[in-house]
Scaffold this motif. Structure first.
Motif, PDB file in Angstrom:
ATOM      1  N   ALA A  41       0.816  -1.218   0.000  1.00 57.00           N
ATOM      2  CA  ALA A  41       0.000   0.000   0.000  1.00 57.00           C
ATOM      3  C   ALA A  41       0.845   1.263   0.000  1.00 57.00           C
ATOM      4  CB  ALA A  41      -0.916   0.007   1.218  1.00 57.00           C
ATOM      5  N   ALA A  71      -4.011   3.556  -1.367  1.00 52.79           N
ATOM      6  CA  ALA A  71      -5.110   3.094  -0.509  1.00 52.79           C
ATOM      7  C   ALA A  71      -5.448   4.150   0.528  1.00 52.79           C
ATOM      8  CB  ALA A  71      -4.722   1.786   0.179  1.00 52.79           C
ATOM      9  N   SER A  76      -8.027   0.704   4.964  1.00 50.74           N
ATOM     10  CA  SER A  76      -7.241  -0.397   4.401  1.00 50.74           C
ATOM     11  C   SER A  76      -7.092  -1.550   5.382  1.00 50.74           C
ATOM     12  CB  SER A  76      -5.851   0.103   3.990  1.00 50.74           C
ATOM     13  OG  SER A  76      -5.090   0.494   5.114  1.00 50.74           O
ATOM     14  N   GLY A  80      -8.964  -3.302   2.370  1.00 55.51           N
ATOM     15  CA  GLY A  80      -7.918  -3.691   1.430  1.00 55.51           C
ATOM     16  C   GLY A  80      -7.122  -4.903   1.839  1.00 55.51           C
ATOM     17  N   LEU A  86      -4.936  -5.455  -1.139  1.00 56.13           N
ATOM     18  CA  LEU A  86      -3.615  -5.181  -0.582  1.00 56.13           C
ATOM     19  C   LEU A  86      -3.061  -6.438   0.075  1.00 56.13           C
ATOM     20  CD1 LEU A  86      -4.407  -1.833   1.291  1.00 56.13           C
ATOM     21  CD2 LEU A  86      -3.260  -2.033  -0.918  1.00 56.13           C
TER      22      LEU A  86
END
Length: 324
Positions: A41, A71, A76, A80, A86
């Protein structure tokens, strides 16, 4: 059985497989366990993106494919890193991401990879020259004085003081802090990390009024002479229980938490890319070194890729050991 006998009894294909299985994990990483890209990220401040490029550069030297999606910092942790967008995030600060990290841990789909190394501090900060206009600083109660607040004002906020907060994605509860502590200030959020420190530099050169969110590790506290405001010390109760602190009707009547900076990964990383996982888990960086490198990017105009490449070359023995 002798080595000569092994050769005579195995087909060439079987021999190649046997030889590959005998390689160390670091050697195997030259032919990665999976060719899928490892997604590291990028967020909206310099040091985290530098750390991402350092880790990514190491992994590329070990044979991995790396991508760098941009992100959202806090979400995240629960989106993510859990939904496949991610695989690694390099900086999650106790100061701002504590609750998001707890939520991430609770999903069971992420893993805390350990501490990055530097200690995290984020707080209101002012240049030393502002103490002449607000002599009670760094005690936070000095900011309650209307004259002190006006000394930090601008045309858009007068007579209230102007506090320059970080980008809204960082949260930090500064709007709530102003209200809870009854400070005559207006919170203005910077659009980006770079814009925030550009404004600090401009104000500092002119000795213009400014009070803003400054964090460490970062080059700014070393470059500029100033102090952090001393708010009531943070405790978890301050953020959870309105009865705690000076205002019995509001939460966030204290300063920001201090603490560690953590690395996180998708929980499946250790099985899909075990050597890359070992490297990400082992990676740490020195505070002074990180501050210096961040300054090379922000102040000297070097690219994160060039600064990362220099670190990777200087620390080759370290990261090769991490991959063994």
């Amino acid at each position: 059985m002798s080595f000569r006998s092994v050769i005579s009894n195995l087909s060439m294909g079987a021999f190649v497989l046997a030889a590959a299985s005998a390689l160390t994990p670091a050697a195997r990483a030259a032919a990665p366990e999976s060719n899928d890209p490892i997604k590291i990220a990028l967020f909206d401040w310099t040091s985290v993106n530098l750390n991402a490029k350092i880790l990514g550069g190491i992994l590329e030297k070990l044979g991995y494919t790396v991508e760098y999606p941009t992100a959202d910092y806090l979400s995240s942790l629960t989106t993510g890193l859990t939904n496949g967008d991610l695989d690694v995030g390099m900086e999650f600060w106790d100061t701002t991401a504590g609750e998001a990290m707890k939520a991430s841990d609770a999903t069971g789909q992420t893993e805390r990879l350990g501490k990055l190394g530097p200690k995290a501090k984020e707080e209101w900060w002012f240049p030393e020259y502002m103490k002449e206009k607000c002599p009670g600083l760094p005690n936070w109660e000095a900011l309650k004085d209307p004259k002190c607040a006006e000394a930090f004002s601008t045309a858009e906020t007068a007579p209230k003081g102007r506090y320059l907060g970080g980008p809204v994605t960082w949260e930090g509860f500064d709007d709530e802090r102003v209200e809870a502590l009854k400070l005559p200030f207006t919170v203005i959020h910077a659009g980006t990390d770079a814009a925030m420190f550009a404004e600090l530099d401009s104000a500092y050169q002119r000795k213009a009024p400014i009070i803003l969110w400054v964090y460490s590790p970062h080059w700014a506290p070393a470059k500029y002479k100033g102090e952090w405001v001393e708010f009531p010390e943070y405790t978890p109760e301050c953020y959870a229980d309105p009865k705690w602190g000076t205002n019995p009707d509001a939460k966030y009547d204290c300063g920001k938490p201090h603490g560690e900076i953590w690395k996180y990964s998708w929980a499946g990383m250790k099985d899909k890319w075990p050597v890359a996982y070992k490297v990400a888990k082992a990676y740490t960086v020195d505070t002074d070194e990180l501050n210096k490198m961040s300054g090379e990017i922000d102040l000297e105009g070097k690219t994160p890729e060039d600064v990362a490449a220099a670190w990777i070359a200087a620390h080759e023995a370290d990261w090769k050991a991490w991959a063994r």
